[in-house]
Design a protein around this motif. Sequence first.
Motif, mmCIF file in Angstrom:
data_model
loop_
_atom_site.group_PDB
_atom_site.id
_atom_site.type_symbol
_atom_site.label_atom_id
_atom_site.label_comp_id
_atom_site.label_asym_id
_atom_site.label_seq_id
_atom_site.Cartn_x
_atom_site.Cartn_y
_atom_site.Cartn_z
ATOM 1 N N THR A 141 45.745 8.776 24.978
ATOM 2 C CA THR A 141 45.668 7.466 24.330
ATOM 3 C C THR A 141 46.691 6.482 24.862
ATOM 4 N N ASN A 142 46.164 5.316 25.237
ATOM 5 C CA ASN A 142 46.950 4.150 25.620
ATOM 6 C C ASN A 142 46.194 2.984 24.999
ATOM 7 N N TRP A 143 46.696 2.485 23.878
ATOM 8 C CA TRP A 143 45.949 1.500 23.095
ATOM 9 C C TRP A 143 45.651 0.218 23.846
ATOM 10 N N VAL A 200 41.774 -1.057 24.533
ATOM 11 C CA VAL A 200 41.256 -2.379 24.151
ATOM 12 C C VAL A 200 40.671 -3.088 25.375
#
Length: 89
Positions: A56-58, A62
Motif C-alpha cells: 500500500t502506497n495511498w 489514488v
Amino acid sequence: MNTPLDWASLVGLCGTACIIGAYAYLTLAKATNPFLLHGTNLLGAVLLTVSLLYHTNWASLVLEFFWAGIAVIGLVRAWRGRVPEGEQG
C-alpha cells in the motif's frame, strides 16, 4: 531499499511497462488507435492497483484510480465515436 521482488512487485512492473509503452506509443506513432492507447493505460492502472493493494502506497493508489478513470473515459469516447462497418466513406 530492502524490498523483495515478489509477485506483487512483478505485477506492478508489468503495469508500469504498459503505461510507459502507451505513452511512448502516443508520442512516437504518426496515428494512434484510441482503443489500444486507452486499453493499455487501463491495463497498466489495473496491474499497478493490484500491486498497490498488496504494497500500500495511498498517493500512488489514488493516482491509479484517476489514471484508470481517464482511460475508461477515453475508451467510452472512442467507442461512441467509432464508425460502424459498412458506413466508412
